[in-house]
Design an enzyme around this catalytic site. Structure first.
Site, PDB file in Angstrom:
ATOM      1  N   LYS A   2      23.824 -15.248 -28.044  1.00 42.77           N
ATOM      2  CA  LYS A   2      24.692 -16.381 -27.671  1.00 42.77           C
ATOM      3  C   LYS A   2      24.317 -16.925 -26.298  1.00 42.77           C
ATOM      4  CE  LYS A   2      28.805 -15.378 -25.773  1.00 42.77           C
ATOM      5  NZ  LYS A   2      29.226 -15.941 -24.485  1.00 42.77           N
ATOM      6  N   ASN A   3      24.128 -16.037 -25.333  1.00 37.87           N
ATOM      7  CA  ASN A   3      23.933 -16.507 -23.965  1.00 37.87           C
ATOM      8  C   ASN A   3      22.525 -17.044 -23.706  1.00 37.87           C
ATOM      9  OD1 ASN A   3      26.591 -16.032 -23.452  1.00 37.87           O
ATOM     10  ND2 ASN A   3      26.263 -14.053 -22.440  1.00 37.87           N
TER      11      ASN A   3
ATOM     12  N   ARG B 190      32.114 -21.593 -20.622  1.00 37.78           N
ATOM     13  CA  ARG B 190      31.451 -21.514 -19.333  1.00 37.78           C
ATOM     14  C   ARG B 190      30.145 -22.314 -19.352  1.00 37.78           C
ATOM     15  NH1 ARG B 190      32.847 -20.577 -14.591  1.00 37.78           N
ATOM     16  NH2 ARG B 190      31.183 -19.900 -13.245  1.00 37.78           N
TER      17      ARG B 190
ATOM     18  N   CYS C 204      35.745 -17.068 -20.244  1.00 40.99           N
ATOM     19  CA  CYS C 204      36.641 -15.906 -20.184  1.00 40.99           C
ATOM     20  C   CYS C 204      37.156 -15.708 -18.767  1.00 40.99           C
ATOM     21  CB  CYS C 204      35.895 -14.656 -20.641  1.00 40.99           C
ATOM     22  SG  CYS C 204      35.710 -14.571 -22.431  1.00 40.99           S
TER      23      CYS C 204
ATOM     24  N   ARG D 293      34.335 -16.578 -10.731  1.00 40.68           N
ATOM     25  CA  ARG D 293      33.286 -17.330 -11.414  1.00 40.68           C
ATOM     26  C   ARG D 293      32.917 -18.649 -10.700  1.00 40.68           C
ATOM     27  NH1 ARG D 293      33.379 -16.310 -17.734  1.00 40.68           N
ATOM     28  NH2 ARG D 293      31.159 -16.157 -17.286  1.00 40.68           N
TER      29      ARG D 293
ATOM     30  N   ILE E 194      30.609 -21.538  -8.795  1.00 42.28           N
ATOM     31  CA  ILE E 194      29.375 -22.229  -9.210  1.00 42.28           C
ATOM     32  C   ILE E 194      28.609 -22.758  -7.993  1.00 42.28           C
ATOM     33  CG2 ILE E 194      30.031 -22.875 -11.573  1.00 42.28           C
ATOM     34  CD1 ILE E 194      30.738 -25.637 -10.379  1.00 42.28           C
ATOM     35  N   ASP E 195      28.930 -22.173  -6.814  1.00 36.81           N
ATOM     36  CA  ASP E 195      28.299 -22.653  -5.587  1.00 36.81           C
ATOM     37  C   ASP E 195      26.772 -22.538  -5.620  1.00 36.81           C
ATOM     38  OD1 ASP E 195      29.151 -19.841  -5.553  1.00 36.81           O
ATOM     39  OD2 ASP E 195      28.104 -19.768  -3.638  1.00 36.81           O
TER      40      ASP E 195
ATOM     41  N   ASP F 204      28.807  -6.950 -19.488  1.00 35.81           N
ATOM     42  CA  ASP F 204      29.333  -7.301 -20.813  1.00 35.81           C
ATOM     43  C   ASP F 204      29.469  -6.079 -21.728  1.00 35.81           C
ATOM     44  OD1 ASP F 204      29.439  -9.895 -19.973  1.00 35.81           O
ATOM     45  OD2 ASP F 204      27.694 -10.583 -21.093  1.00 35.81           O
TER      46      ASP F 204
ATOM     47  N   ILE G 211      30.176  -6.771 -10.954  1.00 38.54           N
ATOM     48  CA  ILE G 211      29.815  -8.193 -11.145  1.00 38.54           C
ATOM     49  C   ILE G 211      31.051  -9.105 -11.100  1.00 38.54           C
ATOM     50  CG2 ILE G 211      28.605  -9.847 -12.628  1.00 38.54           C
ATOM     51  CD1 ILE G 211      26.736  -7.592 -11.773  1.00 38.54           C
TER      52      ILE G 211
ATOM     53  N   ARG H 108      34.494 -15.931 -30.187  1.00 42.46           N
ATOM     54  CA  ARG H 108      33.638 -16.742 -29.314  1.00 42.46           C
ATOM     55  C   ARG H 108      32.204 -16.244 -29.334  1.00 42.46           C
ATOM     56  NH1 ARG H 108      36.509 -18.240 -23.769  1.00 42.46           N
ATOM     57  NH2 ARG H 108      34.443 -19.084 -23.508  1.00 42.46           N
TER      58      ARG H 108
HETATM   59  C1  EPZ Z   1      26.812 -15.079 -17.716  1.00 47.90           C
HETATM   60  O1  EPZ Z   1      27.912 -15.623 -17.000  1.00 47.90           O
HETATM   61  C2  EPZ Z   1      27.336 -14.793 -19.098  1.00 47.90           C
HETATM   62  N1  EPZ Z   1      27.839 -16.036 -19.674  1.00 47.90           N
HETATM   63  C3  EPZ Z   1      28.438 -13.755 -19.053  1.00 47.90           C
HETATM   64  O2  EPZ Z   1      28.736 -13.413 -20.380  1.00 47.90           O
HETATM   65  C4  EPZ Z   1      27.919 -12.497 -18.339  1.00 47.90           C
HETATM   66  O3  EPZ Z   1      29.009 -11.604 -18.156  1.00 47.90           O
HETATM   67  C5  EPZ Z   1      27.346 -12.857 -16.977  1.00 47.90           C
HETATM   68  O4  EPZ Z   1      26.335 -13.881 -17.125  1.00 47.90           O
HETATM   69  C6  EPZ Z   1      26.702 -11.672 -16.267  1.00 47.90           C
HETATM   70  O5  EPZ Z   1      25.667 -11.147 -17.042  1.00 47.90           O
HETATM   71  C7  EPZ Z   1      27.008 -16.902 -20.213  1.00 47.90           C
HETATM   72  O6  EPZ Z   1      25.799 -16.720 -20.241  1.00 47.90           O
HETATM   73  C8  EPZ Z   1      27.594 -18.130 -20.821  1.00 47.90           C
HETATM   74  P1  EPZ Z   1      26.731 -15.057 -13.307  1.00 47.90           P
HETATM   75  P2  EPZ Z   1      27.674 -16.378 -15.624  1.00 47.90           P
HETATM   76  O7  EPZ Z   1      26.521 -16.419 -12.775  1.00 47.90           O
HETATM   77  O8  EPZ Z   1      26.360 -17.071 -15.694  1.00 47.90           O
HETATM   78  C9  EPZ Z   1      28.922 -14.852  -9.036  1.00 47.90           C
HETATM   79  C10 EPZ Z   1      30.071 -12.950 -22.198  1.00 47.90           C
HETATM   80  O9  EPZ Z   1      30.938 -12.066 -22.410  1.00 47.90           O
HETATM   81  N2  EPZ Z   1      28.474 -16.247  -8.853  1.00 47.90           N
HETATM   82  O10 EPZ Z   1      25.562 -14.169 -13.509  1.00 47.90           O
HETATM   83  O11 EPZ Z   1      28.884 -17.150 -15.326  1.00 47.90           O
HETATM   84  C11 EPZ Z   1      29.974 -14.705 -10.111  1.00 47.90           C
HETATM   85  O12 EPZ Z   1      31.268 -14.965  -9.614  1.00 47.90           O
HETATM   86  C12 EPZ Z   1      30.061 -13.664 -20.874  1.00 47.90           C
HETATM   87  O13 EPZ Z   1      29.214 -13.309 -23.016  1.00 47.90           O
HETATM   88  C13 EPZ Z   1      28.672 -16.847  -7.632  1.00 47.90           C
HETATM   89  O14 EPZ Z   1      29.225 -16.260  -6.691  1.00 47.90           O
HETATM   90  O15 EPZ Z   1      27.564 -15.133 -14.655  1.00 47.90           O
HETATM   91  C14 EPZ Z   1      29.772 -13.268 -10.533  1.00 47.90           C
HETATM   92  O16 EPZ Z   1      30.428 -12.412  -9.646  1.00 47.90           O
HETATM   93  C15 EPZ Z   1      31.207 -13.297 -19.993  1.00 47.90           C
HETATM   94  N3  EPZ Z   1      28.249 -18.151  -7.477  1.00 47.90           N
HETATM   95  C16 EPZ Z   1      28.263 -13.046 -10.383  1.00 47.90           C
HETATM   96  O17 EPZ Z   1      27.809 -14.085  -9.503  1.00 47.90           O
HETATM   97  C17 EPZ Z   1      27.638 -18.830  -8.494  1.00 47.90           C
HETATM   98  O18 EPZ Z   1      27.285 -20.001  -8.296  1.00 47.90           O
HETATM   99  C18 EPZ Z   1      27.457 -13.130 -11.656  1.00 47.90           C
HETATM  100  O19 EPZ Z   1      27.783 -14.322 -12.357  1.00 47.90           O
HETATM  101  C19 EPZ Z   1      27.430 -18.184  -9.725  1.00 47.90           C
HETATM  102  C20 EPZ Z   1      27.860 -16.877  -9.890  1.00 47.90           C
END
Ligand code: EPZ
Length: 430
Positions: free
Chosen positions: A22-23, A93, A117, A122, A124-125, A305, A327, A397
């Site tokens: 999915k991801n 997301r 979720c 989460r 997006i900075d 995950d 995470i 989902r």
């Molecule tokens: C992806 O989320 C996955 N989602 C998540 O899967 C997964 O848990 C996660 O990666 C970690 O592997 C999708 O691919 C759609 P990150 P993502 O950006 O991209 C912080 C599932 O169950 N961060 O790697 O949103 C953030 O807050 C889902 O399938 C910032 O600070 O995760 C977190 O603490 C749930 N600033 C960490 O980084 C940013 O701009 C990792 O988040 C971006 C992220």
């Protein structure tokens, strides 16, 4: 509202076929807008998040056809809109991948702020930092992210946080920027590599995906492709833990064992036998499970995950275990539900201390998010008596035909829409 009704106690035995990731599929579908040519994407899982993404893309003017359940044909030559804004898009997301993709091709994108979720803040900075470094003007207004650029120029970008989403999004935008982009401190997840491979199949010039540093030489245009998505690491891991939790014997097929190393290692540590072949892995859990310690980390560490699934196994295992979530800050919400089923777990900050050896009993529980929902289903399969799991839309989902695949392994699980369905199930299963 659909629920799962489950009678626990059966060890899961047999074979299960894993679907596409999915991801990986979410950004790959979004990236198909980066060419006017037709793109064929195979092994796309039929799950809710994907269907929301496809609906949103259709509303932008992308022509979408299902050749079969898992093979999709997309053509974006007649996109009429650079604004992705519908009620549904807030639910996922991955809507943010449309920003990177449309910014690359059209130098303009406007997308409703992402949902997904509720497992932590989460931010997006890092996505925004990357787009700005490439020369885009990015604003957040009225609940939307608006990104615009005269032209995108390659840049040297250091990610302050290892982020899957930001790494992929900046890679999308940089693929069509002028000159060289170097992204440092990248996420190395298999789906990051899959997206890079997909972009390369469309003519992008990307090196280093799967390492800390990705180098991208921008190209002015991309062409069509016919691409097959990698197997879903987390769906596979969930079925591997299903075997462990139910003391079963499951052959998990159509996987890439290398992507599952941290999961296999933990299963071995807690007393399961693992047999690997080229594209499958067998998990046999014939002994009492043992305690361990685990901390979630970016790939190749143990995936966040899979954190709820291992916590369920450790609640049943002998001894005291510690699970640390590094995470997301809010990913232990399901623990209260597990406690209702008989688990002995206390959560302090980002750590769960598990006093193992619990005997679960069936209960009425609710899925708080996707992976926790799947883990609660596994807990119900290991419980005495009947459980009813609410809010299974979260599970849907990300897991295709979850209950059917479990049934095929011998689980007593059904979809229920009413009290009557639940009573019928109770009668049938005794
Ligand atoms: C992806 O989320 C996955 N989602 C998540 O899967 C997964 O848990 C996660 O990666 C970690 O592997 C999708 O691919 C759609 P990150 P993502 O950006 O991209 C912080 C599932 O169950 N961060 O790697 O949103 C953030 O807050 C889902 O399938 C910032 O600070 O995760 C977190 O603490 C749930 N600033 C960490 O980084 C940013 O701009 C990792 O988040 C971006 C992220």
């Amino acid at each position: 509202m659909e629920q799962y009704v489950i009678k626990g106690g059966n060890p899961l035995v047999g074979e299960v076929e894993i679907g596409g990731a999915k991801n990986a599929a979410l950004p790959i579908l979004a990236a198909s807008v980066m060419t006017d040519d037709t793109v064929y994407v195979d092994n796309v899982p039929d799950v809710r998040d994907i269907n929301v993404m496809l609906d949103t893309m259709a509303s932008l003017g992308v022509m979408i056809k299902h050749e079969n359940r898992h093979r999709i044909i997309l053509n974006s030559a007649n996109i009429t809109e650079y604004v992705a804004d519908n009620e549904n898009i807030k639910k996922i997301r991955a809507s943010y991948y449309l920003i990177g993709a449309m910014l690359a091709k059209y130098k303009s994108a406007e997308v409703t702020l992402p949902g997904g979720c509720d497992i932590g803040c989460r931010a997006i900075d890092q996505h925004i930092k990357g787009f700005r470094a490439l020369g885009a003007e990015v604003r957040i207004e009225h609940g939307r992210i608006k990104a615009k650029a005269e032209r995108l120029r390659g840049a040297h970008i250091y990610m302050d946080k290892v982020s899957v989403g930001a790494t992929i999004n900046v890679m999308l935008a940089a693929s069509m920027a002028e000159g060289l982009t170097i992204i440092e401190n990248c996420a190395k997840e298999p789906h990051v590599v899959d997206v890079a491979n997909f972009l390369s199949s469309m003519g992008a010039n990307i090196r280093g995906a799967g390492t800390d540093v990705i180098r991208i030489k921008g190209v002015p245009s991309l062409h069509g492709s016919d691409y097959t998505i990698i197997p879903d690491q987390i769906e596979a891991g969930t079925f591997m833990f299903a075997a462990a939790i139910t003391h079963g014997d499951v052959m998990v097929k159509n996987i890439i064992p290398k992507h599952l190393e941290s999961i296999s290692a933990k299963l071995t540590e807690i007393g399961c036998e693992i047999e690997e072949a080229d594209d499958c892995v067998r998990v046999v859990a014939s002994k009492q499970l043992r305690s361990t310690q685990v901390k979630t980390l970016p790939y190749p560490g143990f995936p966040t995950d899979m954190q709820p699934q291992i916590t369920v196994a450790l609640a049943l295992a002998k001894g005291t275990s510690i699970v640390t979530e590094s995470i997301f800050e809010n990913r232990f919400k399901y623990v209260d539900e597990l406690i209702c089923m008989g688990a002995n777990i206390s959560v302090e900050g980002n750590t769960a201390i598990i006093d193992g050896g619990a005997r679960f009993t069936g209960a009425n529980i609710a899925a708080p998010d996707l992976r926790a929902g799947a883990a609660l289903v596994l807990a119900a399969l290991a419980s005495d008596g009947v459980s009813v799991v609410d809010d299974i839309r979260y599970v849907q989902r990300g897991y295709e035909d979850f209950h059917i695949k479990l049934q095929e392994l011998g689980a007593q699980i059904e979809l229920a829409e009413s009290e009557r369905d639940i009573s019928k199930f109770r009668l049938k299963t005794g």
